[in-house]
Design a protein around this motif. Structure first.
Motif, PDB file in Angstrom:
ATOM      1  N   TYR A   1       3.253  -9.448 138.123  1.00  0.00           N
ATOM      2  CA  TYR A   1       3.400  -9.001 136.421  1.00  0.00           C
ATOM      3  C   TYR A   1       4.632  -7.791 136.186  1.00  0.00           C
ATOM      4  CZ  TYR A   1      -0.538  -6.568 135.919  1.00  0.00           C
ATOM      5  OH  TYR A   1      -1.443  -5.384 136.050  1.00  0.00           O
ATOM      6  N   GLY A   2       5.061  -7.698 135.606  1.00  0.00           N
ATOM      7  CA  GLY A   2       5.730  -6.754 135.164  1.00  0.00           C
ATOM      8  C   GLY A   2       6.496  -6.734 133.665  1.00  0.00           C
ATOM      9  N   ALA A   3       7.513  -5.613 133.679  1.00  0.00           N
ATOM     10  CA  ALA A   3       8.478  -5.406 132.418  1.00  0.00           C
ATOM     11  C   ALA A   3       9.304  -4.494 132.036  1.00  0.00           C
ATOM     12  CB  ALA A   3       7.228  -5.109 131.236  1.00  0.00           C
ATOM     13  N   ALA A   4      10.139  -4.695 131.602  1.00  0.00           N
ATOM     14  CA  ALA A   4      11.462  -4.177 131.279  1.00  0.00           C
ATOM     15  C   ALA A   4      11.790  -3.036 130.580  1.00  0.00           C
ATOM     16  CB  ALA A   4      12.878  -5.228 130.607  1.00  0.00           C
ATOM     17  N   SER A   5      10.481  -2.780 129.974  1.00  0.00           N
ATOM     18  CA  SER A   5      10.199  -1.141 129.790  1.00  0.00           C
ATOM     19  C   SER A   5       8.841  -0.921 129.550  1.00  0.00           C
ATOM     20  CB  SER A   5      10.099  -1.131 128.018  1.00  0.00           C
ATOM     21  OG  SER A   5       9.045  -2.398 127.221  1.00  0.00           O
TER      22      SER A   5
ATOM     23  N   CYS B   1       4.118 -19.209 134.211  1.00  0.00           N
ATOM     24  CA  CYS B   1       5.320 -18.362 133.781  1.00  0.00           C
ATOM     25  C   CYS B   1       4.021 -18.070 132.235  1.00  0.00           C
ATOM     26  CB  CYS B   1       6.550 -18.467 133.224  1.00  0.00           C
ATOM     27  SG  CYS B   1       7.287 -18.631 135.356  1.00  0.00           S
ATOM     28  N   TYR B   2       3.655 -16.721 132.666  1.00  0.00           N
ATOM     29  CA  TYR B   2       3.255 -16.666 131.268  1.00  0.00           C
ATOM     30  C   TYR B   2       3.399 -14.582 130.390  1.00  0.00           C
ATOM     31  CZ  TYR B   2      -0.790 -19.180 132.788  1.00  0.00           C
ATOM     32  OH  TYR B   2      -1.427 -20.072 133.416  1.00  0.00           O
ATOM     33  N   GLN B   3       4.171 -14.900 128.851  1.00  0.00           N
ATOM     34  CA  GLN B   3       4.068 -13.745 128.287  1.00  0.00           C
ATOM     35  C   GLN B   3       3.510 -13.311 127.351  1.00  0.00           C
ATOM     36  OE1 GLN B   3       8.458 -14.991 127.151  1.00  0.00           O
ATOM     37  NE2 GLN B   3       8.515 -13.373 128.266  1.00  0.00           N
ATOM     38  N   ASN B   4       3.773 -11.879 126.697  1.00  0.00           N
ATOM     39  CA  ASN B   4       2.813 -11.823 125.467  1.00  0.00           C
ATOM     40  C   ASN B   4       3.943 -11.500 124.260  1.00  0.00           C
ATOM     41  OD1 ASN B   4       0.959 -13.010 125.505  1.00  0.00           O
ATOM     42  ND2 ASN B   4      -0.533 -11.415 125.669  1.00  0.00           N
ATOM     43  N   THR B   5       5.210 -10.611 125.032  1.00  0.00           N
ATOM     44  CA  THR B   5       6.503 -10.307 124.357  1.00  0.00           C
ATOM     45  C   THR B   5       7.888 -10.301 125.281  1.00  0.00           C
ATOM     46  OG1 THR B   5       6.593  -7.931 125.866  1.00  0.00           O
ATOM     47  CG2 THR B   5       5.257  -8.318 123.195  1.00  0.00           C
ATOM     48  N   PRO B   6       9.078 -10.795 124.534  1.00  0.00           N
ATOM     49  CA  PRO B   6       9.981 -11.352 125.243  1.00  0.00           C
ATOM     50  C   PRO B   6      10.599 -10.286 126.660  1.00  0.00           C
ATOM     51  CG  PRO B   6      10.516 -11.707 122.884  1.00  0.00           C
ATOM     52  CD  PRO B   6       9.372 -10.791 123.470  1.00  0.00           C
ATOM     53  N   GLU B   7       9.928  -9.173 126.808  1.00  0.00           N
ATOM     54  CA  GLU B   7      10.236  -7.908 127.533  1.00  0.00           C
ATOM     55  C   GLU B   7       9.460  -8.408 128.511  1.00  0.00           C
ATOM     56  OE1 GLU B   7      10.158  -4.949 125.077  1.00  0.00           O
ATOM     57  OE2 GLU B   7      12.107  -3.831 125.506  1.00  0.00           O
ATOM     58  N   GLN B   8       7.910  -9.034 128.634  1.00  0.00           N
ATOM     59  CA  GLN B   8       7.119  -9.207 130.017  1.00  0.00           C
ATOM     60  C   GLN B   8       7.523 -10.158 130.600  1.00  0.00           C
ATOM     61  OE1 GLN B   8       3.744  -8.981 126.945  1.00  0.00           O
ATOM     62  NE2 GLN B   8       3.528  -6.810 127.042  1.00  0.00           N
ATOM     63  N   MET B   9       6.798 -10.129 131.848  1.00  0.00           N
ATOM     64  CA  MET B   9       6.602 -11.617 132.883  1.00  0.00           C
ATOM     65  C   MET B   9       5.430 -11.708 133.527  1.00  0.00           C
ATOM     66  SD  MET B   9       7.506 -14.644 132.678  1.00  0.00           S
ATOM     67  CE  MET B   9       9.416 -14.104 131.961  1.00  0.00           C
ATOM     68  N   VAL B  10       4.734 -12.735 133.581  1.00  0.00           N
ATOM     69  CA  VAL B  10       3.352 -12.893 134.253  1.00  0.00           C
ATOM     70  C   VAL B  10       3.998 -14.199 135.070  1.00  0.00           C
ATOM     71  CG1 VAL B  10       1.001 -12.993 134.469  1.00  0.00           C
ATOM     72  CG2 VAL B  10       2.058 -11.817 132.621  1.00  0.00           C
ATOM     73  N   ILE B  11       4.057 -13.534 136.436  1.00  0.00           N
ATOM     74  CA  ILE B  11       3.963 -15.138 137.267  1.00  0.00           C
ATOM     75  C   ILE B  11       2.920 -15.852 138.142  1.00  0.00           C
ATOM     76  CG2 ILE B  11       6.421 -14.958 137.391  1.00  0.00           C
ATOM     77  CD1 ILE B  11       5.587 -13.832 139.975  1.00  0.00           C
ATOM     78  N   VAL B  12       2.645 -16.241 138.158  1.00  0.00           N
ATOM     79  CA  VAL B  12       1.701 -17.098 138.928  1.00  0.00           C
ATOM     80  C   VAL B  12       1.920 -18.347 139.385  1.00  0.00           C
ATOM     81  CG1 VAL B  12      -1.178 -17.914 139.045  1.00  0.00           C
ATOM     82  CG2 VAL B  12      -0.465 -16.664 137.014  1.00  0.00           C
ATOM     83  N   MET B  13       1.308 -17.729 141.027  1.00  0.00           N
ATOM     84  CA  MET B  13       1.460 -18.907 141.793  1.00  0.00           C
ATOM     85  C   MET B  13       0.535 -19.466 142.574  1.00  0.00           C
ATOM     86  SD  MET B  13       4.296 -16.758 144.235  1.00  0.00           S
ATOM     87  CE  MET B  13       4.981 -17.660 144.763  1.00  0.00           C
TER      88      MET B  13
END
Length: 220
Positions: free
Chosen positions: A198-202, A175-187
């Motif tokens: 990847y995605g974000a809440a805003s 899992c990766y991110q640069n801000t708390p609202e972001q998420m990147v997952i790598v399988m």
């Protein structure tokens, strides 16, 4: 760790108020399994009933499902998460239920178990991060294929989080991110390749992420 999990849910799932299990639900689980790991009970009391966490890819096992799902009624282990197509489940083995923060294992046949995370707290962080991408309003919508070199380069542009899921449909989910609202997952696969979602809440957080990742990988 509990504060980290609570903050993660609020940011990634875009909720202000967390909901815990009721005392009746917790009492049922304690009676069903002869007790609960301390870390898991604390999570259940403060955030386990947060409905936003349920609208995800896979199924978090709720107390009432132990009363209605026949295969769960036969389980000695405590199942926490069930894969959406029934390929695998993650849970705490019976012999570990007395531990404060026990390891979590994955099984495909209810008999053989592989390590998924070294502790419940680590599993909750990683699983909630992974599942959040499927619930976000702003996502890449499809998996992106990555080479071994592209995966190796991700920590140079994103912050790699200190938890992961092992043996959940692949070798490891990071899992990766640069801000708390972001998420990147790598399988990640055994050969070093993998796929990313990847995605974000805003919208603003997603646009920022898109600018970083738009030229990486190939859509699947």
């Amino acid at each position: 760790m509990l504060e980290t999990i609570q903050a993660m849910i609020q940011k990634l799932y875009d909720v202000q108020t967390l909901q815990g299990y009721t005392e009746q639900q917790i009492a049922y689980l304690k009676e069903r399994f002869g007790g609960l790991p301390e870390v898991l009970e604390a999570y259940y009391r403060t955030a386990g009933g947060t409905e936003a966490c349920y609208a995800v890819q896979d199924t978090w096992i709720l107390p009432e499902q132990y009363q209605t799902w026949q295969w769960l009624q036969k389980q000695d282990s405590m199942i926490l998460l069930h894969e959406n197509q029934g390929v695998c489940s993650a849970g705490i083995r019976k012999e570990d239920l007395s531990l404060q923060d026990p390891p979590v294992y994955v099984t495909e046949d209810d008999s053989n178990w592989l390590l998924c995370a070294p502790s419940v707290s680590t599993f909750l962080c990683a699983a909630l991060a992974y599942e959040s991408v499927f619930a976000m309003s702003y996502t890449s919508e499809e998996f992106i294929w990555l080479t071994e070199e592209e995966i190796s380069a991700l920590p140079n542009i994103l912050q790699k989080l200190p938890f992961s899921l092992q043996n959940w449909l692949c070798e490891e989910i990071t899992c990766y991110q640069n801000t708390p609202e972001q998420m990147v997952i790598v399988m990640e696969n055994e050969d070093g390749t993998g796929c990313m979602l990847y995605g974000a809440a805003s919208e603003a957080a997603y646009d920022q992420l898109y600018q970083i990742l738009e030229d990486i990988g190939e859509p699947m």
